[in-house]
Design a protein around this motif. Structure first.
Motif, PDB file in Angstrom:
ATOM      1  N   GLY A   1      10.680   2.311   6.605  1.00 19.46           N
ATOM      2  CA  GLY A   1       9.438   1.556   6.665  1.00 19.46           C
ATOM      3  C   GLY A   1       9.732   0.315   6.885  1.00 19.46           C
ATOM      4  N   TRP A   2       9.596  -0.498   5.984  1.00 20.13           N
ATOM      5  CA  TRP A   2      10.027  -1.941   6.385  1.00 20.13           C
ATOM      6  C   TRP A   2      11.227  -2.233   5.429  1.00 20.13           C
ATOM      7  N   PHE A   3      12.003  -3.423   5.846  1.00 23.44           N
ATOM      8  CA  PHE A   3      13.083  -3.818   5.083  1.00 23.44           C
ATOM      9  C   PHE A   3      13.000  -5.567   5.114  1.00 23.44           C
ATOM     10  N   CYS A   4      13.091  -6.204   3.986  1.00 19.76           N
ATOM     11  CA  CYS A   4      13.167  -7.621   3.747  1.00 19.76           C
ATOM     12  C   CYS A   4      14.359  -8.080   3.820  1.00 19.76           C
ATOM     13  N   PRO A   5      15.226  -8.494   5.042  1.00 15.20           N
ATOM     14  CA  PRO A   5      16.682  -8.729   4.486  1.00 15.20           C
ATOM     15  C   PRO A   5      16.842 -10.029   3.852  1.00 15.20           C
ATOM     16  N   CYS A   6      15.875 -10.731   3.588  1.00 15.11           N
ATOM     17  CA  CYS A   6      16.228 -12.009   2.562  1.00 15.11           C
ATOM     18  C   CYS A   6      16.711 -11.590   1.142  1.00 15.11           C
ATOM     19  N   HIS A   7      16.000 -10.732   0.375  1.00 20.45           N
ATOM     20  CA  HIS A   7      16.346 -10.249  -0.825  1.00 20.45           C
ATOM     21  C   HIS A   7      16.567  -8.740  -1.016  1.00 20.45           C
ATOM     22  N   GLY A   8      16.229  -7.872  -0.026  1.00 25.22           N
ATOM     23  CA  GLY A   8      16.779  -6.537  -0.107  1.00 25.22           C
ATOM     24  C   GLY A   8      15.547  -5.627  -0.758  1.00 25.22           C
ATOM     25  N   SER A   9      14.055  -6.027  -0.364  1.00 26.28           N
ATOM     26  CA  SER A   9      13.255  -5.200  -0.606  1.00 26.28           C
ATOM     27  C   SER A   9      13.212  -4.252   0.577  1.00 26.28           C
ATOM     28  N   HIS A  10      13.050  -2.844   0.055  1.00 28.24           N
ATOM     29  CA  HIS A  10      12.693  -1.690   0.853  1.00 28.24           C
ATOM     30  C   HIS A  10      11.101  -1.007   0.774  1.00 28.24           C
ATOM     31  N   TYR A  11      10.611  -0.769   2.092  1.00 30.18           N
ATOM     32  CA  TYR A  11       9.101  -0.463   1.584  1.00 30.18           C
ATOM     33  C   TYR A  11       9.291   0.918   2.536  1.00 30.18           C
ATOM     34  N   ASP A  12       8.596   1.739   2.060  1.00 27.05           N
ATOM     35  CA  ASP A  12       8.295   3.070   2.705  1.00 27.05           C
ATOM     36  C   ASP A  12       7.312   3.291   4.034  1.00 27.05           C
ATOM     37  N   THR A  13       7.394   4.478   4.498  1.00 22.22           N
ATOM     38  CA  THR A  13       6.472   4.465   5.773  1.00 22.22           C
ATOM     39  C   THR A  13       5.003   4.476   5.607  1.00 22.22           C
ATOM     40  N   ALA A  14       4.419   4.039   4.247  1.00 29.87           N
ATOM     41  CA  ALA A  14       3.259   3.708   3.759  1.00 29.87           C
ATOM     42  C   ALA A  14       3.263   2.330   3.360  1.00 29.87           C
ATOM     43  N   GLY A  15       4.222   1.401   3.406  1.00 32.99           N
ATOM     44  CA  GLY A  15       4.264   0.021   2.948  1.00 32.99           C
ATOM     45  C   GLY A  15       4.125  -0.106   1.504  1.00 32.99           C
ATOM     46  N   ARG A  16       4.752   1.133   0.857  1.00 31.38           N
ATOM     47  CA  ARG A  16       4.758   0.940  -0.617  1.00 31.38           C
ATOM     48  C   ARG A  16       6.375   0.511  -0.930  1.00 31.38           C
ATOM     49  N   ILE A  17       6.384  -0.265  -1.993  1.00 28.47           N
ATOM     50  CA  ILE A  17       7.619  -0.898  -2.332  1.00 28.47           C
ATOM     51  C   ILE A  17       8.501   0.212  -3.019  1.00 28.47           C
ATOM     52  N   ARG A  18       9.791   0.676  -2.883  1.00 26.60           N
ATOM     53  CA  ARG A  18      10.485   1.442  -3.271  1.00 26.60           C
ATOM     54  C   ARG A  18      11.778   1.082  -3.800  1.00 26.60           C
ATOM     55  N   LYS A  19      12.384  -0.055  -3.439  1.00 29.25           N
ATOM     56  CA  LYS A  19      13.584  -0.642  -3.936  1.00 29.25           C
ATOM     57  C   LYS A  19      13.725  -2.138  -3.604  1.00 29.25           C
ATOM     58  N   GLY A  20      14.280  -2.727  -4.784  1.00 26.60           N
ATOM     59  CA  GLY A  20      14.443  -4.175  -4.605  1.00 26.60           C
ATOM     60  C   GLY A  20      13.779  -5.016  -5.329  1.00 26.60           C
ATOM     61  N   PRO A  21      13.605  -6.296  -5.138  1.00 29.28           N
ATOM     62  CA  PRO A  21      12.893  -7.137  -6.006  1.00 29.28           C
ATOM     63  C   PRO A  21      11.312  -7.556  -5.738  1.00 29.28           C
ATOM     64  N   ALA A  22      10.763  -6.793  -4.853  1.00 27.06           N
ATOM     65  CA  ALA A  22       9.353  -7.260  -4.627  1.00 27.06           C
ATOM     66  C   ALA A  22       8.574  -6.255  -5.687  1.00 27.06           C
ATOM     67  N   PRO A  23       7.569  -7.101  -6.187  1.00 30.60           N
ATOM     68  CA  PRO A  23       6.884  -6.251  -7.327  1.00 30.60           C
ATOM     69  C   PRO A  23       5.714  -5.428  -7.026  1.00 30.60           C
ATOM     70  N   GLU A  24       5.068  -5.749  -5.593  1.00 31.54           N
ATOM     71  CA  GLU A  24       4.137  -4.924  -5.419  1.00 31.54           C
ATOM     72  C   GLU A  24       4.198  -4.300  -3.873  1.00 31.54           C
ATOM     73  N   ASN A  25       3.174  -3.376  -3.679  1.00 28.99           N
ATOM     74  CA  ASN A  25       3.034  -2.737  -2.231  1.00 28.99           C
ATOM     75  C   ASN A  25       2.775  -3.870  -1.367  1.00 28.99           C
ATOM     76  N   LEU A  26       3.047  -3.835   0.009  1.00 32.98           N
ATOM     77  CA  LEU A  26       2.300  -4.579   0.975  1.00 32.98           C
ATOM     78  C   LEU A  26       0.799  -4.523   1.051  1.00 32.98           C
ATOM     79  N   PRO A  27       0.153  -5.560   0.757  1.00 32.82           N
ATOM     80  CA  PRO A  27      -1.293  -5.659   0.603  1.00 32.82           C
ATOM     81  C   PRO A  27      -2.046  -4.998   2.062  1.00 32.82           C
ATOM     82  N   VAL A  28      -3.159  -4.312   1.755  1.00 29.87           N
ATOM     83  CA  VAL A  28      -4.010  -3.660   3.059  1.00 29.87           C
ATOM     84  C   VAL A  28      -5.099  -4.731   3.049  1.00 29.87           C
ATOM     85  N   PRO A  29      -5.248  -5.346   4.094  1.00 25.87           N
ATOM     86  CA  PRO A  29      -6.573  -6.394   4.261  1.00 25.87           C
ATOM     87  C   PRO A  29      -7.619  -5.420   4.527  1.00 25.87           C
ATOM     88  N   THR A  30      -8.913  -6.308   4.357  1.00 27.13           N
ATOM     89  CA  THR A  30     -10.517  -5.615   4.828  1.00 27.13           C
ATOM     90  C   THR A  30     -10.169  -5.393   6.250  1.00 27.13           C
TER      91      THR A  30
END
Length: 191
Positions: free
Chosen positions: A150-179
């Motif tokens: 999905g997405w990877f934040c190289p700054c601190h190592g957060s890994h998101y899956d193909t639905a934008g959900r946090i799966r690994k790393g220090p990020a506490p929440e899924n990527l938000p979906v706007p209106t």
């Protein structure tokens, strides 16, 4: 013999009462008149209101392609996912998710983070629209990267899956979906 009546026992309003009321009312009107310019300047100007919503034509996005647009000063990732990416996201057991909430402004805030709850909804499961800011420290993740595709934040190592959900790393929440909403088959209105 009766006692003489004092001022407070029976007399009506006096000139002094009138002056107190008039002075108070004048002070209140003066305070509002003084404060109004400060209150009024807090309203957003026309240029801010103009970008409060944007329309994006996604006709050229084939499955597997992404587009990044700017909305309210933030990047928004729009992805037309492949059937494999949808299948991969659906196969994740919800109890494995670090953040169990969908974080989708279009649905109930307590909805679980299923793939459908993170996508554009029934019939448009292939479309994913999310604010592209890492929920750890506000970095911008790289697309189609990381351990879960999905997405990877190289700054601190957060890994998101193909639905934008946090799966690994220090990020506490899924990527938000706007209106957002599809105004036609090929145009998405964000905001």
């Amino acid at each position: 013999m009766s006692e003489p009546m004092t001022h407070s026992e029976g007399a009506g309003p006096t000139r002094r009462d009138f002056l107190y009321i008039t002075t108070g009312a004048t002070a209140a009107v003066g305070t509002v008149a003084f404060a109004w310019p400060f209150i009024d300047q807090m309203r957003p100007d026309a240029s801010t209101l103009a970008v409060s919503s944007i329309e994006v034509n996604v006709e050229s996005l084939e499955p597997g392609m992404s587009l990044t647009v700017k909305w309210r000063g933030k990047p928004v990732f729009i992805r037309n996912r492949t059937p494999e990416e949808i299948e991969q996201a659906n196969s994740v057991p919800l109890e494995e998710l670090k953040d169990p909430l969908a974080r989708n402004a279009n649905i109930d805030g307590t909805s679980p983070a299923t793939d459908l709850a993170r996508s554009a909804g029934e019939g448009k499961e292939n479309w994913l629209v999310q604010i592209g800011v890492c929920t750890h420290l506000g970095c911008i993740p790289l697309g189609q990267s990381g351990d879960f595709g999905g997405w990877f934040c190289p700054c601190h190592g957060s890994h998101y899956d193909t639905a934008g959900r946090i799966r690994k790393g220090p990020a506490p929440e899924n990527l938000p979906v706007p209106t957002f909403a599809f105004t036609s088959d090929t145009v998405i209105k964000i905001g």
